[in-house]
Design an enzyme around this catalytic site. Structure first.
Site, PDB file in Angstrom:
ATOM      1  N   LYS A  22       0.836  -1.205   0.000  1.00  0.00           N
ATOM      2  CA  LYS A  22       0.000   0.000   0.000  1.00  0.00           C
ATOM      3  C   LYS A  22       0.874   1.261   0.000  1.00  0.00           C
ATOM      4  O   LYS A  22       0.638   2.184  -0.777  1.00  0.00           O
ATOM      5  CB  LYS A  22      -0.899  -0.016   1.250  1.00  0.00           C
ATOM      6  CG  LYS A  22      -1.577   1.316   1.528  1.00  0.00           C
ATOM      7  CD  LYS A  22      -2.404   1.285   2.779  1.00  0.00           C
ATOM      8  CE  LYS A  22      -1.661   1.590   4.057  1.00  0.00           C
ATOM      9  NZ  LYS A  22      -1.301   3.006   4.249  1.00  0.00           N
ATOM     10  N   ASN A  23       1.880   1.288   0.860  1.00  0.00           N
ATOM     11  CA  ASN A  23       2.673   2.514   0.995  1.00  0.00           C
ATOM     12  C   ASN A  23       3.614   2.755  -0.185  1.00  0.00           C
ATOM     13  O   ASN A  23       4.169   3.844  -0.314  1.00  0.00           O
ATOM     14  CB  ASN A  23       3.475   2.501   2.296  1.00  0.00           C
ATOM     15  CG  ASN A  23       2.581   2.781   3.496  1.00  0.00           C
ATOM     16  OD1 ASN A  23       1.391   3.055   3.349  1.00  0.00           O
ATOM     17  ND2 ASN A  23       3.151   2.705   4.696  1.00  0.00           N
ATOM     18  N   ARG A  92      -4.511  10.651   4.836  1.00  0.00           N
ATOM     19  CA  ARG A  92      -3.462  11.669   4.880  1.00  0.00           C
ATOM     20  C   ARG A  92      -2.533  11.619   3.669  1.00  0.00           C
ATOM     21  O   ARG A  92      -1.981  12.628   3.266  1.00  0.00           O
ATOM     22  CB  ARG A  92      -2.594  11.450   6.119  1.00  0.00           C
ATOM     23  CG  ARG A  92      -3.217  11.778   7.416  1.00  0.00           C
ATOM     24  CD  ARG A  92      -2.176  11.545   8.484  1.00  0.00           C
ATOM     25  NE  ARG A  92      -0.916  12.174   8.099  1.00  0.00           N
ATOM     26  CZ  ARG A  92      -0.601  13.439   8.342  1.00  0.00           C
ATOM     27  NH1 ARG A  92      -1.424  14.193   9.001  1.00  0.00           N
ATOM     28  NH2 ARG A  92       0.561  13.927   7.936  1.00  0.00           N
ATOM     29  N   PRO A 122       2.747  16.780  11.209  1.00  0.00           N
ATOM     30  CA  PRO A 122       2.785  17.988  10.383  1.00  0.00           C
ATOM     31  C   PRO A 122       3.318  17.712   8.976  1.00  0.00           C
ATOM     32  O   PRO A 122       3.901  16.657   8.722  1.00  0.00           O
ATOM     33  CB  PRO A 122       3.751  18.901  11.143  1.00  0.00           C
ATOM     34  CG  PRO A 122       4.597  17.985  11.946  1.00  0.00           C
ATOM     35  CD  PRO A 122       3.785  16.754  12.240  1.00  0.00           C
ATOM     36  N   VAL A 123       3.127  18.680   8.069  1.00  0.00           N
ATOM     37  CA  VAL A 123       3.687  18.559   6.715  1.00  0.00           C
ATOM     38  C   VAL A 123       4.620  19.737   6.417  1.00  0.00           C
ATOM     39  O   VAL A 123       4.889  20.069   5.274  1.00  0.00           O
ATOM     40  CB  VAL A 123       2.578  18.460   5.626  1.00  0.00           C
ATOM     41  CG1 VAL A 123       1.869  17.118   5.705  1.00  0.00           C
ATOM     42  CG2 VAL A 123       1.593  19.606   5.711  1.00  0.00           C
ATOM     43  N   LEU A 125       7.763  20.094   6.583  1.00  0.00           N
ATOM     44  CA  LEU A 125       8.994  19.823   5.821  1.00  0.00           C
ATOM     45  C   LEU A 125       8.717  19.735   4.321  1.00  0.00           C
ATOM     46  O   LEU A 125       9.535  20.157   3.506  1.00  0.00           O
ATOM     47  CB  LEU A 125       9.658  18.536   6.327  1.00  0.00           C
ATOM     48  CG  LEU A 125      10.051  18.533   7.816  1.00  0.00           C
ATOM     49  CD1 LEU A 125      10.562  17.163   8.247  1.00  0.00           C
ATOM     50  CD2 LEU A 125      11.108  19.599   8.101  1.00  0.00           C
ATOM     51  N   LEU A 329       9.257   7.579  16.412  1.00  0.00           N
ATOM     52  CA  LEU A 329       8.821   8.380  15.259  1.00  0.00           C
ATOM     53  C   LEU A 329       7.535   9.163  15.509  1.00  0.00           C
ATOM     54  O   LEU A 329       7.398  10.289  15.068  1.00  0.00           O
ATOM     55  CB  LEU A 329       8.641   7.494  14.022  1.00  0.00           C
ATOM     56  CG  LEU A 329       9.928   6.960  13.411  1.00  0.00           C
ATOM     57  CD1 LEU A 329       9.659   6.281  12.092  1.00  0.00           C
ATOM     58  CD2 LEU A 329      10.943   8.068  13.196  1.00  0.00           C
ATOM     59  N   ARG A 400      -8.332  -0.416   5.501  1.00  0.00           N
ATOM     60  CA  ARG A 400      -7.516   0.581   4.811  1.00  0.00           C
ATOM     61  C   ARG A 400      -6.238  -0.040   4.258  1.00  0.00           C
ATOM     62  O   ARG A 400      -5.724   0.430   3.243  1.00  0.00           O
ATOM     63  CB  ARG A 400      -7.121   1.707   5.777  1.00  0.00           C
ATOM     64  CG  ARG A 400      -8.231   2.704   6.059  1.00  0.00           C
ATOM     65  CD  ARG A 400      -7.676   3.850   6.858  1.00  0.00           C
ATOM     66  NE  ARG A 400      -6.366   4.220   6.347  1.00  0.00           N
ATOM     67  CZ  ARG A 400      -5.361   4.676   7.078  1.00  0.00           C
ATOM     68  NH1 ARG A 400      -5.514   4.846   8.368  1.00  0.00           N
ATOM     69  NH2 ARG A 400      -4.204   4.981   6.540  1.00  0.00           N
TER      70      ARG A 400
HETATM   71  C1  UD1 Z   1       4.920   7.098   6.116  1.00  0.00           C
HETATM   72  C2  UD1 Z   1       4.032   5.878   6.051  1.00  0.00           C
HETATM   73  C3  UD1 Z   1       3.619   5.433   7.454  1.00  0.00           C
HETATM   74  C4  UD1 Z   1       4.855   5.241   8.327  1.00  0.00           C
HETATM   75  C5  UD1 Z   1       5.747   6.475   8.282  1.00  0.00           C
HETATM   76  C6  UD1 Z   1       7.070   6.288   9.019  1.00  0.00           C
HETATM   77  C7  UD1 Z   1       2.883   6.092   3.937  1.00  0.00           C
HETATM   78  C8  UD1 Z   1       1.619   6.379   3.205  1.00  0.00           C
HETATM   79  N1  UD1 Z   1       2.866   6.187   5.268  1.00  0.00           N
HETATM   80  O1  UD1 Z   1       4.155   8.152   6.685  1.00  0.00           O
HETATM   81  O2  UD1 Z   1       2.894   4.222   7.349  1.00  0.00           O
HETATM   82  O3  UD1 Z   1       4.442   5.017   9.666  1.00  0.00           O
HETATM   83  O4  UD1 Z   1       6.071   6.822   6.921  1.00  0.00           O
HETATM   84  O5  UD1 Z   1       7.764   5.210   8.494  1.00  0.00           O
HETATM   85  O6  UD1 Z   1       3.897   5.739   3.348  1.00  0.00           O
HETATM   86  N2  UD1 Z   1       7.345  14.989  10.070  1.00  0.00           N
HETATM   87  C9  UD1 Z   1       7.440  16.330  10.366  1.00  0.00           C
HETATM   88  N3  UD1 Z   1       7.191  17.225   9.350  1.00  0.00           N
HETATM   89  C10 UD1 Z   1       6.866  16.830   8.087  1.00  0.00           C
HETATM   90  C11 UD1 Z   1       6.777  15.442   7.805  1.00  0.00           C
HETATM   91  C12 UD1 Z   1       7.030  14.544   8.829  1.00  0.00           C
HETATM   92  O7  UD1 Z   1       7.738  16.725  11.488  1.00  0.00           O
HETATM   93  O8  UD1 Z   1       6.662  17.702   7.233  1.00  0.00           O
HETATM   94  C13 UD1 Z   1       7.599  13.987  11.155  1.00  0.00           C
HETATM   95  C14 UD1 Z   1       6.375  13.132  11.468  1.00  0.00           C
HETATM   96  O9  UD1 Z   1       5.503  13.783  12.371  1.00  0.00           O
HETATM   97  C15 UD1 Z   1       7.027  11.897  12.060  1.00  0.00           C
HETATM   98  C16 UD1 Z   1       8.312  11.753  11.227  1.00  0.00           C
HETATM   99  O10 UD1 Z   1       8.555  13.051  10.681  1.00  0.00           O
HETATM  100  O11 UD1 Z   1       7.381  12.124  13.388  1.00  0.00           O
HETATM  101  C17 UD1 Z   1       8.231  10.755  10.107  1.00  0.00           C
HETATM  102  O12 UD1 Z   1       7.090  11.017   9.316  1.00  0.00           O
HETATM  103  P1  UD1 Z   1       7.027  10.635   7.766  1.00  0.00           P
HETATM  104  O13 UD1 Z   1       8.194   9.779   7.419  1.00  0.00           O
HETATM  105  O14 UD1 Z   1       6.813  11.867   6.970  1.00  0.00           O
HETATM  106  O15 UD1 Z   1       5.716   9.738   7.712  1.00  0.00           O
HETATM  107  P2  UD1 Z   1       4.625   9.658   6.574  1.00  0.00           P
HETATM  108  O16 UD1 Z   1       5.244   9.876   5.241  1.00  0.00           O
HETATM  109  O17 UD1 Z   1       3.459  10.504   6.959  1.00  0.00           O
END
Ligand code: UD1
Length: 421
Positions: A22-23, A92, A122-123, A125, A329, A400
């Site tokens: 899925k991911n 998300r 958050p997004v 980054l 994480l 999901r």
């Molecule tokens: C993806 C996976 C999810 C997995 C995660 C970590 C998908 C669809 N989902 O989620 O299943 O649990 O990777 O392996 O592939 N962060 C920030 N700012 C940002 C982006 C992230 O602070 O702009 C933080 C997040 O809150 C978290 C960490 O970075 O603490 C890692 O998040 P991220 O790797 O971005 O996870 P996802 O891509 O959302």
């Protein structure tokens, strides 16, 4: 709402076949936005999140045809650039259209995802990196409004934190940006590697695939010509079924996997005293005399995946001794603990560290509630060894991300049925 009834302590035997990841599939669907040709994607998992993403593509004006596990997607006809709240709130990962839409159209609007059951997420980054590539970003009425009046330009992006989705968004944006983009501290997950390979199949030069430094040379074409491809197997689904074998302490062969992607999971199962046979496309979990406790720290790939933490917690309840799980994480990823406690587990939480006092045969079936995708699979695992009946509510979370969970579990002898409340 639907729920699952599982009657524990049945003998299981047989083999399980793993579906597409899925991911991996979600960003790969997003990257079809960069392409002018119809793309056939094979081994597409049949799970709710994928159907939601395909609906999003359709809402933007793209089309798709589905035939079993093959989906053909055509995005040339896309004429809208807004990912609306109704879709983004259910998934998300919709944020993954931000990079490709912006790169292709020079503007787009994506609803802010907001928090979710496992934390704030958050997004920032993603947005900061796109700004470095020339985007102007405003948050208005709950939407990310992004424009790139001069088009996106290559830039040097240094991620403060490893982000899977952030790396994916920037990779896709960089493919159509002018000039070279360097991503430092990029995520290295197998899902990222496949996204790189698929984008590279269109002639985009990417250096450092599989490393934390990616160098992407943007093409000067308006759109790419991405080749057909097959989605890699789902390492988290595979790990979950490995835990099915382990928690029931039965021999279980898991087919259609890439063992290399499972190294961290295999190594923790070995620490717990399980022998794992690895073949080219399969892994087999063998039963053990004694399940030993384990200490786990979740981290980025190739470390132990946060998406397997809940399943190992269920498994640790059956170990002979004290295990610990340190979640690094996400700040709120222990919602399954209170539900495991309802089944009789002995778990203590201290901040982001869970201590599990394990002992075989201590769980008793009851009603429990799924809170997020992976937490739900921990409840399924616990139910397999609980005495009597466990009803798992809110299983839309499971739907999901796990294709045909009941079918796969029934095929190895688990007594599992789905009901409507
Ligand atoms: C993806 C996976 C999810 C997995 C995660 C970590 C998908 C669809 N989902 O989620 O299943 O649990 O990777 O392996 O592939 N962060 C920030 N700012 C940002 C982006 C992230 O602070 O702009 C933080 C997040 O809150 C978290 C960490 O970075 O603490 C890692 O998040 P991220 O790797 O971005 O996870 P996802 O891509 O959302």
């Amino acid at each position: 709402m639907k729920y699952l009834k599982i009657i524990g302590n049945k003998n299981i035997e047989g083999e399980i076949s793993i579906s597409g990841a899925k991911n991996a599939a979600l960003p790969l669907i997003a990257c079809t936005i960069l392409s002018k040709n119809k793309i056939a994607i094979n081994n597409m998992p049949n799970v709710a999140d994928i159907n939601t993403f395909l609906r999003l593509i359709e809402k933007l004006g793209g089309t798709y045809e589905k035939n079993k596990d093959e989906v053909k997607i055509s995005t040339l006809s896309i004429d809208k650039t807004t990912a609306t709240y109704d879709i983004v709130k259910t998934m998300r990962a919709s944020i993954l259209v931000l990079g490709p839409l912006l790169a292709r159209f020079g503007h787009c609007e994506v609803s802010l995802p907001g928090g979710c059951a496992i934390g704030q997420r958050p997004v920032d980054l993603h947005l900061k990196a796109l700004e470095q590539m020339g985007a102007i970003i405003e948050i208005k009425n709950g939407y990310i409004q992004a424009t790139a009046p001069q088009g996106l330009k290559g830039a040097k992006i240094v991620f403060d934190k490893v982000t899977v989705g952030g790396t994916e968004n920037i990779l896709m944006a960089a493919a159509l940006a002018k000039g070279t983009t360097t991503i430092i501290n990029a995520a290295k997950e197998p899902e990222i590697v496949q996204l790189c390979e698929v984008i590279a199949s269109a002639g985009v030069k990417i250096e450092g695939i599989g490393t934390s430094k990616l160098i992407i040379e943007g093409t000067d074409k308006k759109l790419l010509e991405i080749q057909d491809f097959t989605v890699i197997p789902d390492r988290i689904e595979a790990g979950t079924y490995m835990c099915v074998g382990a928690i029931t302490n039965t021999k279980l062969k898991i087919n259609n996997v890439i063992p290399l992607h499972l190294e961290a999971i295999i190594s923790k199962l070995e620490e717990m005293n399980f022998e794992i046979i690895q073949e080219e496309n399969s892994v087999t979990v063998l039963p053990t005399d004694e399940i030993k406790p384990v200490n786990i720290i979740t981290t980025e790939y190739p470390g132990f995946p946060t998406d397997m933490q809940a399943q190992f917690m269920a498994l640790a309840t059956q170990a002979n001794g004290v295990s610990t799980i340190d979640e690094r994480l996400f700040e709120n990823r222990f919602m399954h603990v209170s539900e495991l406690l309802r089944l009789g587990a002995d778990i203590h939480l201290n901040g982001n560290i869970a201590t599990i006092n394990g002992k075989a045969g201590t769980l008793n079936g009851t009603d429990v509630m799924a809170t997020d995708l992976r937490a739900s699979s921990a409840l399924v695992l616990a139910a397999l060894v609980a005495q009597g009946e466990t009803n798992i509510h809110r299983i839309y979370h499971l739907d999901r991300g796990y294709e045909d969970l009941e079918g796969k579990l029934s095929s190895i002898g688990v007594d599992v049925k789905r009901f409507n409340e």
